[in-house]
Write a protein that holds these residues in place. Sequence first.
Motif, PDB file in Angstrom:
ATOM      1  N   HIS A 169       0.865  -1.193   0.000  1.00 29.92           N
ATOM      2  CA  HIS A 169       0.000   0.000   0.000  1.00 29.92           C
ATOM      3  C   HIS A 169       0.900   1.240   0.000  1.00 29.92           C
ATOM      4  O   HIS A 169       2.131   1.115   0.135  1.00 29.92           O
ATOM      5  N   SER A 171       0.718   3.541   2.231  1.00 28.32           N
ATOM      6  CA  SER A 171       0.789   4.074   3.602  1.00 28.32           C
ATOM      7  C   SER A 171       2.217   4.255   4.144  1.00 28.32           C
ATOM      8  O   SER A 171       2.423   5.135   4.988  1.00 28.32           O
ATOM      9  N   ARG A 195       0.187  -6.717  -4.561  1.00 31.68           N
ATOM     10  CA  ARG A 195      -0.333  -7.744  -3.644  1.00 31.68           C
ATOM     11  C   ARG A 195      -0.574  -9.037  -4.388  1.00 31.68           C
ATOM     12  O   ARG A 195      -0.763  -9.028  -5.604  1.00 31.68           O
ATOM     13  N   SER A 203      -6.000  -6.568  -8.916  1.00 30.62           N
ATOM     14  CA  SER A 203      -4.866  -6.850  -9.795  1.00 30.62           C
ATOM     15  C   SER A 203      -3.615  -6.974  -8.931  1.00 30.62           C
ATOM     16  O   SER A 203      -3.516  -6.322  -7.889  1.00 30.62           O
ATOM     17  N   PHE A 206      -1.380  -2.591  -8.713  1.00 35.80           N
ATOM     18  CA  PHE A 206      -2.449  -1.601  -8.848  1.00 35.80           C
ATOM     19  C   PHE A 206      -1.931  -0.268  -8.327  1.00 35.80           C
ATOM     20  O   PHE A 206      -0.729  -0.128  -8.065  1.00 35.80           O
ATOM     21  N   GLN A 208      -2.489   3.326  -5.850  1.00 40.37           N
ATOM     22  CA  GLN A 208      -3.201   4.003  -4.762  1.00 40.37           C
ATOM     23  C   GLN A 208      -2.766   5.466  -4.709  1.00 40.37           C
ATOM     24  O   GLN A 208      -1.684   5.813  -5.178  1.00 40.37           O
ATOM     25  N   GLU A 210      -2.348   7.888  -1.500  1.00 43.04           N
ATOM     26  CA  GLU A 210      -2.422   7.997  -0.045  1.00 43.04           C
ATOM     27  C   GLU A 210      -2.663   9.459   0.306  1.00 43.04           C
ATOM     28  O   GLU A 210      -2.159  10.360  -0.365  1.00 43.04           O
ATOM     29  N   LEU A 280     -14.994   2.741  -1.981  1.00 44.92           N
ATOM     30  CA  LEU A 280     -13.985   3.531  -2.684  1.00 44.92           C
ATOM     31  C   LEU A 280     -12.606   3.487  -2.025  1.00 44.92           C
ATOM     32  O   LEU A 280     -11.598   3.353  -2.698  1.00 44.92           O
ATOM     33  N   LEU A 281     -12.570   3.598  -0.705  1.00 42.33           N
ATOM     34  CA  LEU A 281     -11.238   3.709  -0.062  1.00 42.33           C
ATOM     35  C   LEU A 281     -11.283   3.361   1.421  1.00 42.33           C
ATOM     36  O   LEU A 281     -12.351   3.235   2.021  1.00 42.33           O
ATOM     37  N   GLY A 307      -6.484   5.941   1.996  1.00 40.82           N
ATOM     38  CA  GLY A 307      -5.801   5.259   0.882  1.00 40.82           C
ATOM     39  C   GLY A 307      -6.829   4.916  -0.168  1.00 40.82           C
ATOM     40  O   GLY A 307      -7.726   4.108   0.048  1.00 40.82           O
ATOM     41  N   ARG A 312      -9.711   1.319  -8.873  1.00 40.05           N
ATOM     42  CA  ARG A 312     -11.115   1.225  -8.450  1.00 40.05           C
ATOM     43  C   ARG A 312     -11.854   2.509  -8.808  1.00 40.05           C
ATOM     44  O   ARG A 312     -12.970   2.496  -9.337  1.00 40.05           O
ATOM     45  N   ILE A 323     -11.084  -5.154 -14.110  1.00 49.81           N
ATOM     46  CA  ILE A 323      -9.861  -4.369 -13.902  1.00 49.81           C
ATOM     47  C   ILE A 323      -8.798  -4.716 -14.946  1.00 49.81           C
ATOM     48  O   ILE A 323      -7.934  -3.905 -15.274  1.00 49.81           O
TER      49      ILE A 323
HETATM   50  C1  FA5 Z   1      -5.177  -0.001   2.404  1.00 49.30           C
HETATM   51  O1  FA5 Z   1      -4.365  -0.315   1.523  1.00 49.30           O
HETATM   52  C2  FA5 Z   1      -4.826   1.040   3.405  1.00 49.30           C
HETATM   53  N1  FA5 Z   1      -3.434   1.337   3.346  1.00 49.30           N
HETATM   54  C3  FA5 Z   1      -5.683   2.262   3.139  1.00 49.30           C
HETATM   55  C4  FA5 Z   1      -5.626   3.263   4.255  1.00 49.30           C
HETATM   56  C5  FA5 Z   1      -4.745   4.327   4.168  1.00 49.30           C
HETATM   57  C6  FA5 Z   1      -6.451   3.131   5.355  1.00 49.30           C
HETATM   58  C7  FA5 Z   1      -4.709   5.267   5.180  1.00 49.30           C
HETATM   59  C8  FA5 Z   1      -6.400   4.061   6.372  1.00 49.30           C
HETATM   60  C9  FA5 Z   1      -5.541   5.121   6.259  1.00 49.30           C
HETATM   61  P1  FA5 Z   1      -7.115  -1.493   1.506  1.00 49.30           P
HETATM   62  O2  FA5 Z   1      -6.401  -2.776   1.577  1.00 49.30           O
HETATM   63  O3  FA5 Z   1      -8.562  -1.506   1.820  1.00 49.30           O
HETATM   64  O4  FA5 Z   1      -6.439  -0.407   2.434  1.00 49.30           O
HETATM   65  O5  FA5 Z   1      -6.902  -0.856   0.043  1.00 49.30           O
HETATM   66  C10 FA5 Z   1      -7.351   0.440  -0.266  1.00 49.30           C
HETATM   67  C11 FA5 Z   1      -7.983   0.453  -1.649  1.00 49.30           C
HETATM   68  O6  FA5 Z   1      -7.057  -0.064  -2.605  1.00 49.30           O
HETATM   69  C12 FA5 Z   1      -9.203  -0.455  -1.778  1.00 49.30           C
HETATM   70  O7  FA5 Z   1     -10.373   0.224  -1.379  1.00 49.30           O
HETATM   71  C13 FA5 Z   1      -9.237  -0.750  -3.258  1.00 49.30           C
HETATM   72  O8  FA5 Z   1      -9.833   0.331  -3.945  1.00 49.30           O
HETATM   73  C14 FA5 Z   1      -7.762  -0.747  -3.630  1.00 49.30           C
HETATM   74  N2  FA5 Z   1      -7.219  -2.099  -3.760  1.00 49.30           N
HETATM   75  C15 FA5 Z   1      -6.806  -2.944  -2.789  1.00 49.30           C
HETATM   76  N3  FA5 Z   1      -6.317  -4.084  -3.307  1.00 49.30           N
HETATM   77  C16 FA5 Z   1      -6.409  -3.970  -4.645  1.00 49.30           C
HETATM   78  C17 FA5 Z   1      -6.050  -4.788  -5.777  1.00 49.30           C
HETATM   79  N4  FA5 Z   1      -5.464  -5.960  -5.629  1.00 49.30           N
HETATM   80  N5  FA5 Z   1      -6.315  -4.324  -7.024  1.00 49.30           N
HETATM   81  C18 FA5 Z   1      -6.880  -3.126  -7.208  1.00 49.30           C
HETATM   82  N6  FA5 Z   1      -7.216  -2.284  -6.210  1.00 49.30           N
HETATM   83  C19 FA5 Z   1      -6.990  -2.697  -4.954  1.00 49.30           C
END
Ligand code: FA5
Length: 337
Positions: A169, A171, A195, A203, A206, A208, A210, A280-281, A307, A312, A323
């Motif tokens: 991520h 973060s 991931r 995927s 992908f 993000q 932050e 969404l996030l 994040g 998405r 995706i």
């Molecule tokens: C996180 O990655 C946290 N680091 C987000 C965060 C940041 C929370 C700061 C609090 C404070 P999560 O695993 O839910 O959270 O991923 C965030 C977003 O990334 C998801 O909502 C989704 O839109 C996207 N995402 C996650 N995994 C994938 C993937 N494999 N492919 C595409 N988009 C993805």
Amino acid sequence: MSSLLEKIPIIRDKALQAIGSAETAPDLEKIRVEFLGTKGRLPELTRQVGTLPAEMRPAAGQAANKALKEVKEAFLNAQTVLNRAKSQKSALDVTLPGRRPTLGHQHLISRTMSEICRIFEKLGFTVVEGPEVETDYYNFEALNFPADHPSRDMQESLFVGDKLLLRTHTSPVQIRTMEKQSPPVWVVAPGKTYRRDDDITHSPMFHQVEGLVVDKGITMTDLKGILSAFATAFFSPDTAIRLRPSFFPFTEPSAEVDIACVLCGGRGCRLCKGSGWLELLGSGMVDPALYNFVGYDPREISGFAFGLGVDRAAMLKYGLSNIRHLYEGDLRFLEQF
Ligand code: FA5
């Protein structure tokens, strides 16, 4: 003897003159056959040398060979000039249809990422970046992940070495930024993330964006206000958001943020599976435990972070069902945007 010696330069001059005035390749070929061909006039003179008395042959032979050589050279030069003129002529054929250069454009992901960053920049954020190959410390430890958290497992994350992995991520950029600067912090960090995930909405690679805000008196209301302003600017002016309780080791309290379904506006449809909302996030208030890692005083400041999945966000905004469309490089798909 004298008549052969006189004939040689006459025929040579005739040949040179004919070659000099040839305007086309077929003309030149006719001249070659007439003067240089097996039965041509110059080889014929060379043959006649053999019929001369022995004492006359050397002088006549030399003259005939010299003439033959000069005419051959003139022929080859003329051939080169005519060939060059022909190719230049075809290169400059102004009647041929023009070749249009193919103009490329930004990939949908890059465009979406820039658009998201521009919106946050207008809200007062600065764009920062961090490395894609990250240490266990920044990706997990300093973000308050317990040592036995499943995401630290080889099966969940893509490790490239001992305590070195492709960041899961964006973060870790929170920690890197707070280490470098004192509050107030208002930053967004766009970038690639990795991931062990692969299905129609996930995927392995992908993107993000932050977000991190640390300042005096920041509350959950600020988080909701900023994300609501983002959703209306990015999707449409009447886009509603909702916060759902969630969990992240580095935020407390934590919330998933949903937007009202882009297809049905919240009434419930196939896309939102009847719920009226689309995820969404992830977000939340920065867990004060993080401030210990970076030397901030939690009694003076507070903050929120989020994040956002860029892929998405693009899927929701443009109604993409899979995706993988974003990564197949199919121009028929990409050129629509
Ligand atoms: C996180 O990655 C946290 N680091 C987000 C965060 C940041 C929370 C700061 C609090 C404070 P999560 O695993 O839910 O959270 O991923 C965030 C977003 O990334 C998801 O909502 C989704 O839109 C996207 N995402 C996650 N995994 C994938 C993937 N494999 N492919 C595409 N988009 C993805």
